[in-house]
Design a protein around this motif. Structure first.
Motif, PDB file in Angstrom:
ATOM      1  N   LEU A  53       0.850  -1.187   0.000  1.00 36.25           N
ATOM      2  CA  LEU A  53       0.000   0.000   0.000  1.00 36.25           C
ATOM      3  C   LEU A  53       0.885   1.235   0.000  1.00 36.25           C
ATOM      4  O   LEU A  53       1.683   1.429   0.927  1.00 36.25           O
ATOM      5  CB  LEU A  53      -0.907   0.002   1.241  1.00 36.25           C
ATOM      6  N   PRO A  54       0.770   2.082  -1.019  1.00 38.65           N
ATOM      7  CA  PRO A  54       1.545   3.326  -0.994  1.00 38.65           C
ATOM      8  C   PRO A  54       0.984   4.263   0.065  1.00 38.65           C
ATOM      9  O   PRO A  54      -0.226   4.272   0.321  1.00 38.65           O
ATOM     10  CB  PRO A  54       1.357   3.895  -2.402  1.00 38.65           C
ATOM     11  N   GLU A  55       1.843   5.029   0.706  1.00 42.40           N
ATOM     12  CA  GLU A  55       1.358   5.951   1.731  1.00 42.40           C
ATOM     13  C   GLU A  55       0.321   6.916   1.172  1.00 42.40           C
ATOM     14  O   GLU A  55      -0.627   7.284   1.867  1.00 42.40           O
ATOM     15  CB  GLU A  55       2.518   6.734   2.350  1.00 42.40           C
ATOM     16  N   SER A  56       0.481   7.301  -0.078  1.00 40.32           N
ATOM     17  CA  SER A  56      -0.484   8.220  -0.687  1.00 40.32           C
ATOM     18  C   SER A  56      -1.866   7.606  -0.813  1.00 40.32           C
ATOM     19  O   SER A  56      -2.866   8.320  -0.933  1.00 40.32           O
ATOM     20  CB  SER A  56       0.014   8.655  -2.071  1.00 40.32           C
ATOM     21  N   GLY A  57      -1.956   6.272  -0.770  1.00 37.96           N
ATOM     22  CA  GLY A  57      -3.245   5.592  -0.877  1.00 37.96           C
ATOM     23  C   GLY A  57      -3.843   5.216   0.464  1.00 37.96           C
ATOM     24  O   GLY A  57      -4.913   4.609   0.509  1.00 37.96           O
ATOM     25  N   ALA A  58      -3.167   5.576   1.545  1.00 33.27           N
ATOM     26  CA  ALA A  58      -3.664   5.243   2.878  1.00 33.27           C
ATOM     27  C   ALA A  58      -4.796   6.174   3.280  1.00 33.27           C
ATOM     28  O   ALA A  58      -5.035   7.219   2.657  1.00 33.27           O
ATOM     29  CB  ALA A  58      -2.530   5.330   3.890  1.00 33.27           C
ATOM     30  N   SER A  59      -5.500   5.821   4.344  1.00 31.54           N
ATOM     31  CA  SER A  59      -6.596   6.651   4.848  1.00 31.54           C
ATOM     32  C   SER A  59      -6.065   7.982   5.358  1.00 31.54           C
ATOM     33  O   SER A  59      -4.861   8.146   5.642  1.00 31.54           O
ATOM     34  CB  SER A  59      -7.327   5.925   5.976  1.00 31.54           C
TER      35      SER A  59
END
Length: 247
Positions: A53-59
């Motif tokens: 999971l890329p950090e940019s795609g995290a909640s």
């Protein structure tokens, strides 16, 4: 979260008000653990650490916490670093998440109108109100070598208290700057308005050693009480008025 969390509510609120708030409190903690635990394979933190999971795609919440951790890594000179403090190099923001999670969950108690309660999350504490007339909540600081003795005691009416140290779990705190175990202090306790920062500051300042209380004091509203390796008690000015006894 690997610890026990308890709530002591002293308000004379109807059960119909208090119980739903307490249930919502624990539901929030469970939700945060599911997303942030580095020990759960499908949490967002584990998926980021594994590259799934890329950090940019995290909640939004995960990105906020990681940004806060990165900011603290800078302001602490690397004494707190969620990306480097583990020996295996894996991302682990637990040193920030625990306090933040309790603060987030406690909003349910506040929104329900509860005004006098204490939360104990594995020894880190959030309190509101006065449990007895004219007296705040009494929070003990464990003596590092004598199990049934307190090193000091704080009286807190609204705020948070968090302690970092080695006497409970051995060498679990690792200095991200060099990889060693901090040895100048036996424990360091931070008192201040929010557990989010009290807990994180306690970890960072403990790693700093004897300079830790002064670093905490530079953050408005926060103070520190430290027990040195040779069991002397030292404290910063903000914490001094809250000390009720010194062993």
């Amino acid at each position: 979260m690997g610890t026990v969390v308890g709530i002591d509510v002293r308000d004379r609120a109807p059960i119909a008000i208090a119980e739903p708030a307490i249930e919502a409190f624990f539901a929030t903690l469970r939700d945060i653990e599911a997303r942030f635990s580095p020990f759960l394979a499908d949490s967002e933190i584990s998926r980021i650490a594994d590259g799934r999971l890329p950090e940019s795609g995290a909640s939004d919440e995960v990105r906020f916490v990681l940004a806060a951790c990165d900011h603290l890594a800078v302001t602490s000179g690397g004494a707190f670093d969620a990306r480097r403090h583990r020996s295996d190099g894996r991302l682990d923001p637990s040193g920030f998440v625990k306090g933040w999670a309790v603060d987030e969950a406690s909003r349910h108690l506040d929104d329900a109108g509860l005004q006098c309660y204490a939360i104990n999350a594995g020894g880190d504490v959030v309190v509101r109100g006065t449990p007895e007339a004219g007296r705040g909540w009494l929070v003990g600081i464990q003596h590092p070598s004598v199990r049934d003795r307190l090193a000091a005691r704080l009286e807190v009416r609204s705020g948070a208290v968090a302690t970092g140290g080695l006497y409970e779990r051995g060498g679990h705190i690792r200095d991200p700057r060099g990889g060693g175990t901090p040895r100048e202090l036996a424990s360091l306790t931070v008192v201040g308005p929010e557990l989010t920062w009290a807990d994180a500051y306690a970890t960072a300042a403990f790693t700093m050693g004897l300079g830790g209380p002064g670093w905490v004091e530079r953050h408005p509203g926060y103070g520190a009480v430290a027990v040195t390796a040779d069991e002397r008690l030292v404290w910063s000015p903000t914490a001094a008025p809250l000390l009720t006894n010194i062993s």
